[in-house]
Design a protein around this motif. Structure first.
Motif, PDB file in Angstrom:
ATOM      1  N   PHE A 115      56.864  78.546  80.897  1.00 59.37           N
ATOM      2  CA  PHE A 115      56.739  78.531  79.436  1.00 59.37           C
ATOM      3  C   PHE A 115      57.320  79.773  78.750  1.00 59.37           C
ATOM      4  O   PHE A 115      57.023  80.045  77.604  1.00 59.37           O
TER       5      PHE A 115
ATOM      6  N   ASN B 181      50.159  66.335  84.857  1.00 58.87           N
ATOM      7  CA  ASN B 181      49.896  66.459  83.430  1.00 58.87           C
ATOM      8  C   ASN B 181      48.432  66.239  83.082  1.00 58.87           C
ATOM      9  O   ASN B 181      47.678  65.648  83.847  1.00 58.87           O
TER      10      ASN B 181
ATOM     11  N   GLU C 120      55.938  71.170  79.689  1.00 57.46           N
ATOM     12  CA  GLU C 120      56.090  70.513  78.395  1.00 57.46           C
ATOM     13  C   GLU C 120      54.763  70.527  77.657  1.00 57.46           C
ATOM     14  O   GLU C 120      53.705  70.461  78.268  1.00 57.46           O
ATOM     15  N   ILE C 121      54.867  70.588  76.361  1.00 58.02           N
ATOM     16  CA  ILE C 121      53.742  70.344  75.471  1.00 58.02           C
ATOM     17  C   ILE C 121      54.016  68.975  74.854  1.00 58.02           C
ATOM     18  O   ILE C 121      55.129  68.731  74.376  1.00 58.02           O
ATOM     19  N   ASN C 122      53.030  68.069  74.873  1.00 56.12           N
ATOM     20  CA  ASN C 122      53.232  66.698  74.427  1.00 56.12           C
ATOM     21  C   ASN C 122      52.344  66.355  73.235  1.00 56.12           C
ATOM     22  O   ASN C 122      51.198  66.797  73.178  1.00 56.12           O
TER      23      ASN C 122
ATOM     24  N   ASP D 299      57.950  65.817  72.655  1.00 55.53           N
ATOM     25  CA  ASP D 299      57.725  66.703  73.796  1.00 55.53           C
ATOM     26  C   ASP D 299      58.598  67.942  73.630  1.00 55.53           C
ATOM     27  O   ASP D 299      59.790  67.814  73.363  1.00 55.53           O
TER      28      ASP D 299
ATOM     29  N   ALA E 230      49.708  68.687  78.113  1.00 54.00           N
ATOM     30  CA  ALA E 230      50.621  69.641  78.736  1.00 54.00           C
ATOM     31  C   ALA E 230      51.000  69.099  80.104  1.00 54.00           C
ATOM     32  O   ALA E 230      50.230  68.382  80.745  1.00 54.00           O
TER      33      ALA E 230
ATOM     34  N   LYS F 199      46.358  65.039  79.476  1.00 50.88           N
ATOM     35  CA  LYS F 199      46.468  64.619  78.082  1.00 50.88           C
ATOM     36  C   LYS F 199      45.079  64.253  77.581  1.00 50.88           C
ATOM     37  O   LYS F 199      44.274  63.684  78.310  1.00 50.88           O
TER      38      LYS F 199
END
Length: 161
Positions: free
Chosen positions: A117, A59, A88-90, A110, A72, A61
């Motif tokens: 995607f 990930n 994931e998009i966080n 999330d 992501a 961030k």
């Protein structure tokens, strides 16, 4: 002082063991902390749930303004004999930062995707709570809700260090 640190170490170890048993699926306990303003962090983790079921993730961030993290995550999830690329998009913000003897808390969302995607899979809403027992010992607890497109919705919980 040594007795306090020994007790804190025993509590931390017990909570770490508890976190393994509480997490029944791919799940990482979030902390009530943000990256420093204008900075990014890269992370990676691997979790074996049971048997051949596991998740391997990487990930990124970032905290562009000081008020929230956005990031992501991408990786591989193997469950039930099938393997899938997931992402994931966080988003996370903290209302009260964690400090020594202080309880920190925030909210995280999330959005999960599969097949690089291309297909929306679900949402996680989490309230992270963190308590700093010592400068190097932080206990994190989470409660939340998981919504999956093709599965039952579920409450989530986790404890970790």
């Amino acid at each position: 002082m040594r007795l306090y640190l020994a007790k804190a170490g025993l509590v931390t170890g017990a909570l770490a063991l508890l976190s393994v048993s509480v997490q029944a699926e791919q799940y990482v306990v979030k902390e009530a902390e943000l990256e420093p303003r204008g900075q990014c962090a890269v992370g990676a983790w691997h979790q074996r749930v049971d048997g051949d079921n596991h998740a391997t993730m990487a990930n990124l961030k970032c905290n562009p303004t000081g008020a929230f993290n956005i990031g992501a995550e991408i990786g591989n999830l193997k469950a039930g004999g099938e393997s899938d690329t997931i992402g994931e998009i966080n988003f996370k913000t903290v209302f009260q930062p964690t400090g020594l003897g202080q309880i920190g808390y925030g909210v995280a969302v999330d959005a999960g995707f599969s097949d690089s995607f291309s297909e929306f899979e679900g949402l996680d809403f989490t309230v992270p709570v963190s308590v700093m027992l010592h400068q190097r010992i932080v206990v994190n607890a989470n409660a939340g809700w998981n919504w999956q497109r093709n599965q039952d919705n579920a409450l989530t919980a986790g404890v970790g260090t």
